[in-house]
Design an enzyme around this catalytic site. Sequence first.
Site, PDB file in Angstrom:
ATOM      1  N   CYS A  13      -0.635 -14.605 -20.484  1.00 56.23           N
ATOM      2  CA  CYS A  13      -0.874 -14.121 -19.007  1.00 56.23           C
ATOM      3  C   CYS A  13      -2.372 -13.781 -18.934  1.00 56.23           C
ATOM      4  CB  CYS A  13      -0.194 -12.595 -18.886  1.00 56.23           C
ATOM      5  SG  CYS A  13      -0.596 -11.855 -17.355  1.00 56.23           S
ATOM      6  N   CYS A  51      -2.951  -9.505 -18.280  1.00 52.77           N
ATOM      7  CA  CYS A  51      -2.744  -8.527 -19.492  1.00 52.77           C
ATOM      8  C   CYS A  51      -3.199  -9.246 -20.841  1.00 52.77           C
ATOM      9  CB  CYS A  51      -1.252  -7.873 -19.458  1.00 52.77           C
ATOM     10  SG  CYS A  51       0.015  -9.384 -19.708  1.00 52.77           S
ATOM     11  N   CYS A  66       0.186 -23.096  -7.694  1.00 48.00           N
ATOM     12  CA  CYS A  66      -0.937 -23.748  -8.509  1.00 48.00           C
ATOM     13  C   CYS A  66      -0.447 -23.897 -10.124  1.00 48.00           C
ATOM     14  CB  CYS A  66      -2.006 -23.010  -8.450  1.00 48.00           C
ATOM     15  SG  CYS A  66      -1.778 -21.346  -8.601  1.00 48.00           S
ATOM     16  N   HIS A  72      -0.489 -21.525 -12.282  1.00 50.53           N
ATOM     17  CA  HIS A  72      -1.541 -20.521 -13.177  1.00 50.53           C
ATOM     18  C   HIS A  72      -0.360 -19.282 -13.449  1.00 50.53           C
ATOM     19  CE1 HIS A  72      -5.055 -22.018 -11.093  1.00 50.53           C
ATOM     20  NE2 HIS A  72      -5.208 -22.360 -12.214  1.00 50.53           N
ATOM     21  N   CYS A 103       2.356 -12.785 -16.161  1.00 52.62           N
ATOM     22  CA  CYS A 103       3.622 -12.279 -16.305  1.00 52.62           C
ATOM     23  C   CYS A 103       4.097 -11.379 -15.257  1.00 52.62           C
ATOM     24  CB  CYS A 103       3.728 -11.408 -17.705  1.00 52.62           C
ATOM     25  SG  CYS A 103       2.784  -9.557 -17.341  1.00 52.62           S
ATOM     26  N   CYS A 159      -3.779 -16.665  -5.244  1.00 52.38           N
ATOM     27  CA  CYS A 159      -3.500 -16.534  -6.757  1.00 52.38           C
ATOM     28  C   CYS A 159      -4.410 -15.649  -7.570  1.00 52.38           C
ATOM     29  CB  CYS A 159      -3.380 -18.114  -7.500  1.00 52.38           C
ATOM     30  SG  CYS A 159      -3.618 -18.092  -9.309  1.00 52.38           S
ATOM     31  N   CYS A 172       0.291  -1.290  23.133  1.00 51.71           N
ATOM     32  CA  CYS A 172       0.425  -0.212  23.995  1.00 51.71           C
ATOM     33  C   CYS A 172      -0.328   1.049  23.185  1.00 51.71           C
ATOM     34  CB  CYS A 172       1.835   0.250  24.617  1.00 51.71           C
ATOM     35  SG  CYS A 172       1.680   1.843  25.426  1.00 51.71           S
ATOM     36  N   CYS A 180      -1.552  21.019  43.216  1.00 54.20           N
ATOM     37  CA  CYS A 180      -2.306  20.594  44.297  1.00 54.20           C
ATOM     38  C   CYS A 180      -3.294  21.886  44.344  1.00 54.20           C
ATOM     39  CB  CYS A 180      -1.467  20.472  45.765  1.00 54.20           C
ATOM     40  SG  CYS A 180      -1.387  22.318  46.677  1.00 54.20           S
ATOM     41  N   CYS A 232     -15.114  18.900  49.785  1.00 58.05           N
ATOM     42  CA  CYS A 232     -15.087  19.606  48.293  1.00 58.05           C
ATOM     43  C   CYS A 232     -15.606  18.607  47.381  1.00 58.05           C
ATOM     44  CB  CYS A 232     -13.840  20.072  48.127  1.00 58.05           C
ATOM     45  SG  CYS A 232     -13.270  20.526  46.495  1.00 58.05           S
TER      46      CYS A 232
HETATM   47 ZN   LIG Z   1      -3.813 -20.317  -9.304  1.00 62.66          ZN
HETATM   48 ZN   LIG Z   2     -12.416  22.437  47.856  1.00 65.88          ZN
HETATM   49 ZN   LIG Z   3       0.536  -9.692 -17.683  1.00 67.28          ZN
HETATM   50 ZN   LIG Z   4       3.928   2.123  25.782  1.00 68.52          ZN
END
Ligand SMILES: [Zn+2]
Ligand SMILES: [Zn+2]
Ligand SMILES: [Zn+2]
Ligand SMILES: [Zn+2]
Lengths: 599, 161
Positions: free
Chosen positions: A134, A137, A151, A153, A156, A179, A223, A305, A339
């Site tokens: 492998c 490992c 490929c 390769h 394990c 890979c 969103c 208001c 205002c």
């Molecule tokens: Zn490969």
């Molecule tokens: Zn005002």
């Molecule tokens: Zn392995």
């Molecule tokens: Zn939304």
Amino acid sequence: MDSEDDMHDAHDVESLDDDFYSGDTPMGSEDGDAEYDFVDNESEDSEDVTSHRQQQSYTILSVSDIRQRQEEDIHRVSTVLSISRVAACVLLRHYKWSVSRVHDEWFADEENVRKVVGLLEKPVEMPNARELPCGICFESYSSNEMTAAACGHPFCSACWRGYVGTAISDGPGCLMLRCPDPSCGVAVGEDMIRMLASDEDKQKYSRYLLRSYIEDNRKTKWCPAPGCEFAVEFVMGSSSYDVTCNCSYSFCWNCTEEAHRPVDCATVAKWILKNCAESENMNWILANSKPCPKCKRPIEKNQGCMHITCTPPCKFEFCWLCLGAWSEHGERTGGFYACNRYEAAKQEGAYDESERRREMAKNSLERYTHYYERWATNQSSRQKALADLHSMQNEKLEKLSDRQSQPESQLKFIIEAWLQIVECRRVLKWTYAYGYYLLENEYAKRQFFEYLQGEAEAGLERLHQCAEKELQVYLEAEAPTKDFNYFRTKLAGLTSVTRNYFENLVRALETGLRDVGPSGNQANANKNTSPKSLLGGKGGKSGKAKVIGTSSRSGDEAWTMATIGLASTAPTRTRGRQTCARCANSTGRFGLCCLLLCD
Amino acid sequence: MTSSATPSRKALSKIASNRLQKEVVEWQVNPPAGFKHKVTDNIQRWIIDVVGAAGTLYANETYQLQVDFAEHYPMEAPQVIFIPPAPLHPHIYSNGHICLDILYDSWSPAMTVSSICVSILSMLSSSTTKQRPIDNDRYIKNCKNGKSPKETRWWFHDDKI
Ligand SMILES: [Zn+2]
Ligand SMILES: [Zn+2]
Ligand SMILES: [Zn+2]
Ligand SMILES: [Zn+2]
Ligand SMILES: [Zn+2]
Ligand SMILES: [Zn+2]
């Protein structure tokens, strides 16, 4: 302008409410150039006004819509290129889910595309041996315990599982997994993931795949509302960036901030940054309590208001924002009392340099505070209005229908009023960010802007107050109230007038206040008014004027008086064309006075 | 030794220590040219001597690499730094951090300490100037408090060196 101003004064003395039709929006003026075009076609209604603005420049996509589109795209590529579904998915992911781009690249240079994305034309068998080491490992296993991508390769299964699991927990990069062999680069597609990943990881992977379809695609975005799972597909080149999701949240497609029409994204970004920088200073502004300007007892704002009435015995009526007497609001005599307008502290006499600087710093903070407070208060007013809208839709409308013996279908005008309030609070809020950045020395523009903003704001306050406070009376009534129709006309009228003010304001800001001239600003603004927008209400409700004319109310006297005064010069209706005695024309153009007289 | 620059690590997993045992054996049989590693009790940290290749800017100069292995090695990349004084190189910061993609985003569990060493030597050998990265001072300031190079979001802009 003089004649108009004179008229306002006359009305304003009588009452505030009469602003509603004396309006600072000019009536049919003497030269016959009424500012509001009226469209004869009665089928033009308020929905048209909103929809013509949106013109479906976008599509809302649910999760299942997204999966379906993604599956269709994968299927199309896999059919056209005669490759596997998994390979088509890898290709689409690489070219940001653009089917046409995949086709173009593939047919231009298939060999190169295969190399870049890691798709082999023919799979390679694993080395033919009983035992294989492998590559991760370094243990040896019999070849039937080994797995390889196209490929060949061999690794394990424990190492593959670790490899795939690590990649998925590292994030969306797992969609481009290759890979493990450093010299290889062959794509590890969804088929391998299904074979090797845990159930939880498979789910994560499929979520990443879905997200990639939205996030890597130039034309789609999620969103931004918290918890919302809809996405938006935007038609590039559309005039407005404002988008309203099915969850009801409105946002700007371009910058994904909350919708901010008519203010541009750069101003919004600057403003938000500024607010962050000043947030500590400004916290107190958001507190919902202020001392009454008259009796100094603390007053809590619990309504939307800005018209606040202190508790008895004081009962002082004032504006929450400027703390000025409400009776002065909207008054146009003796200059411009508004205002919305910021006036820097008067600088009298000679200042030495350091004093001048201190004054400037103080003014600049005060100036910001002025705009920020109005921005933030409109924001919270909007939240309140949104909540009121929902409670109206969910419970109060039914109650009102019951109390007033009105079918709910006849109460749509109330929902329309609240929708208008919510939208106007949003627009008004952003115009304060706009105002903050409007240059002090662009005097004419500033004056024009403040005029339009003041008009819009005053209209909105009247509308909000009517929907919030006056409606309450009818909700609490024991039996149907005779003058409910009077209320209907008033609220519907205020809704359309306010809509109109805001459309003026929005249009003026979107054109950069270009219409500003040495005089006649208002007239220019009004020429921009959409022909559809003024009445906006449902056509064909004849008899409005009659109802108003005959209803006599004890309250709201000025309003009634003025109405009767107008109604006495009775309008004549001609088929297809409106004629109004007050605005004295039958050209189909309407001044505000006609709102109540004519239908 | 800059022990402060090393984040506290969990013990190696079974898989990691098995794999490292194999690498130690392989290294003893077939060490990469120019590198020396004295095996100690601490299999989780390797200190490796590097000698600059003949005919390059670093010929006959010796530096030390410190390689720390994480719990889930080789799924996780090891942390590799030069113990200061680090070689003067456009991709090596004065605190010993190395800007090399295979140590971060491009790590693959099929790579080994030996293959890392080969890459680092080739990076040294291809250098044409002896200088620090242009953002060295800024980077060092950001790395105070013993930040690991694996916490940096690297931006690999130069493929040639
Ligand atoms: Zn490969
Ligand atoms: Zn005002
Ligand atoms: Zn392995
Ligand atoms: Zn939304
Ligand atoms: Zn925006
Ligand atoms: Zn009071």
